[in-house]
Motif scaffolding. Structure first.
Motif, PDB file in Angstrom:
ATOM      1  N   MET A 101       6.123  12.742  -3.585  1.00  0.00           N
ATOM      2  CA  MET A 101       5.456  11.769  -3.208  1.00  0.00           C
ATOM      3  C   MET A 101       5.149  11.287  -2.193  1.00  0.00           C
ATOM      4  O   MET A 101       3.913  10.933  -1.554  1.00  0.00           O
ATOM      5  N   GLY A 102       5.641  11.511  -0.662  1.00  0.00           N
ATOM      6  CA  GLY A 102       5.720  11.108   0.518  1.00  0.00           C
ATOM      7  C   GLY A 102       4.780  12.294   0.421  1.00  0.00           C
ATOM      8  O   GLY A 102       4.091  11.652   1.294  1.00  0.00           O
ATOM      9  N   VAL A 103       4.531  13.347   0.300  1.00  0.00           N
ATOM     10  CA  VAL A 103       3.570  14.190   0.280  1.00  0.00           C
ATOM     11  C   VAL A 103       2.145  13.248   0.094  1.00  0.00           C
ATOM     12  O   VAL A 103       1.048  12.776   0.977  1.00  0.00           O
ATOM     13  N   PHE A 104       2.049  13.383  -0.564  1.00  0.00           N
ATOM     14  CA  PHE A 104       1.470  12.240  -1.558  1.00  0.00           C
ATOM     15  C   PHE A 104       0.549  11.404  -0.753  1.00  0.00           C
ATOM     16  O   PHE A 104      -0.579  10.851  -1.240  1.00  0.00           O
ATOM     17  N   VAL A 105       1.394  10.591  -0.188  1.00  0.00           N
ATOM     18  CA  VAL A 105       0.637   8.974   0.410  1.00  0.00           C
ATOM     19  C   VAL A 105       0.916   9.671   1.859  1.00  0.00           C
ATOM     20  O   VAL A 105       0.113   8.972   2.042  1.00  0.00           O
ATOM     21  N   ALA A 106       0.910  10.412   2.334  1.00  0.00           N
ATOM     22  CA  ALA A 106       0.736  10.915   3.757  1.00  0.00           C
ATOM     23  C   ALA A 106      -0.830  11.103   3.495  1.00  0.00           C
ATOM     24  O   ALA A 106      -1.700  10.749   4.160  1.00  0.00           O
ATOM     25  N   ALA A 107      -0.919  11.762   2.836  1.00  0.00           N
ATOM     26  CA  ALA A 107      -1.938  12.677   2.749  1.00  0.00           C
ATOM     27  C   ALA A 107      -3.531  11.472   2.071  1.00  0.00           C
ATOM     28  O   ALA A 107      -4.554  11.137   3.012  1.00  0.00           O
ATOM     29  N   ASP A 108      -2.687  10.587   1.238  1.00  0.00           N
ATOM     30  CA  ASP A 108      -3.728   9.047   1.032  1.00  0.00           C
ATOM     31  C   ASP A 108      -3.917   9.013   2.363  1.00  0.00           C
ATOM     32  O   ASP A 108      -4.698   8.221   2.003  1.00  0.00           O
ATOM     33  N   LEU A 109      -3.386   8.424   2.967  1.00  0.00           N
ATOM     34  CA  LEU A 109      -3.071   7.366   3.714  1.00  0.00           C
ATOM     35  C   LEU A 109      -3.938   7.966   5.170  1.00  0.00           C
ATOM     36  O   LEU A 109      -4.818   7.066   5.718  1.00  0.00           O
ATOM     37  N   HIS A 110      -3.587   9.085   4.981  1.00  0.00           N
ATOM     38  CA  HIS A 110      -4.354   9.774   6.085  1.00  0.00           C
ATOM     39  C   HIS A 110      -5.977   9.783   6.097  1.00  0.00           C
ATOM     40  O   HIS A 110      -6.877   8.720   6.669  1.00  0.00           O
ATOM     41  N   TRP A 111      -6.237   9.738   4.758  1.00  0.00           N
ATOM     42  CA  TRP A 111      -7.712   9.442   4.523  1.00  0.00           C
ATOM     43  C   TRP A 111      -8.169   7.492   4.810  1.00  0.00           C
ATOM     44  O   TRP A 111      -9.439   7.707   4.642  1.00  0.00           O
ATOM     45  N   PHE A 112      -7.156   7.068   3.490  1.00  0.00           N
ATOM     46  CA  PHE A 112      -7.796   5.803   4.166  1.00  0.00           C
ATOM     47  C   PHE A 112      -8.037   5.730   5.081  1.00  0.00           C
ATOM     48  O   PHE A 112      -8.868   4.527   5.267  1.00  0.00           O
ATOM     49  N   LEU A 113      -7.302   5.610   6.205  1.00  0.00           N
ATOM     50  CA  LEU A 113      -7.008   5.176   7.648  1.00  0.00           C
ATOM     51  C   LEU A 113      -8.485   6.218   8.483  1.00  0.00           C
ATOM     52  O   LEU A 113      -9.009   4.849   9.187  1.00  0.00           O
TER      53      LEU A 113
END
Length: 171
Positions: A101-113
């Motif tokens: 889950m942390g990997v998914f959140v980190a990837a999404d956060l990267h693209w969102f930022l």
């Protein structure tokens, strides 16, 4: 487990947690086949995917490896689902699933930022289906994590669940 205590049947929350881990992994795999974002700047338009970056006017595609981290997350949530079904009351599924889950959140956060803080100028971004599928996978993984915690029985001092002690035949 004590010899006189019958094995506990899997709880519905545990089954739902395992299926949720699998659904999160399936959504993340589906996201890999779609674009993450589309960007426009000074008449130039390009598409960013997990495996390629392509300028829309037909110039050669650049291969990228943004999907590798998502695959690591998919493997983690798949292992978490397997552990839910075979490990019983152990907490290994929570640890492995939390990592995924942390990997998914980190990837999404990267693209969102990237989209939320564009550089100065005329650059504009729009998020595409790949981003939203990965964000949904992160939310489903969070639901699976919550269900994994809820599916645990409370433990007494001797290691039996409180429910097993209550349901055990009295002698």
């Amino acid at each position: 487990m004590h010899p006189e205590t019958p094995p506990l049947a899997p709880k519905p929350n545990r089954l739902a947690a395992g299926l949720s881990w699998l659904a999160a992994g399936a959504l993340a795999v589906a996201a890999l086949f779609f674009d993450i974002l589309r960007a426009h700047s000074q008449g130039l338009e390009w598409v960013q995917g997990f495996w390629r970056q392509e300028v829309v006017d037909g110039t050669p595609t650049i291969d990228v490896l943004f999907g590798v981290t998502v695959i690591v997350g998919v493997v983690a949530v798949a292992v978490a689902a397997l552990l839910v079904f075979v490990a019983g009351q152990h907490r290994a599924d929570i640890a492995v699933g939390s990592f995924g889950m942390g990997v998914f959140v980190a990837a999404d956060l990267h693209w969102f930022l990237i989209v939320a803080s564009p550089p100065q100028g005329t650059l504009t971004h729009s998020l595409r289906l790949g981003f939203w599928l990965l964000a949904t996978a992160a939310v489903v993984a969070l639901v699976a994590l919550i269900l994994s915690f809820v599916g645990r029985g409370r433990r007494s001092r001797d290691g039996l669940t409180v429910e097993a002690l209550r349901d055990r035949p009295h002698s």
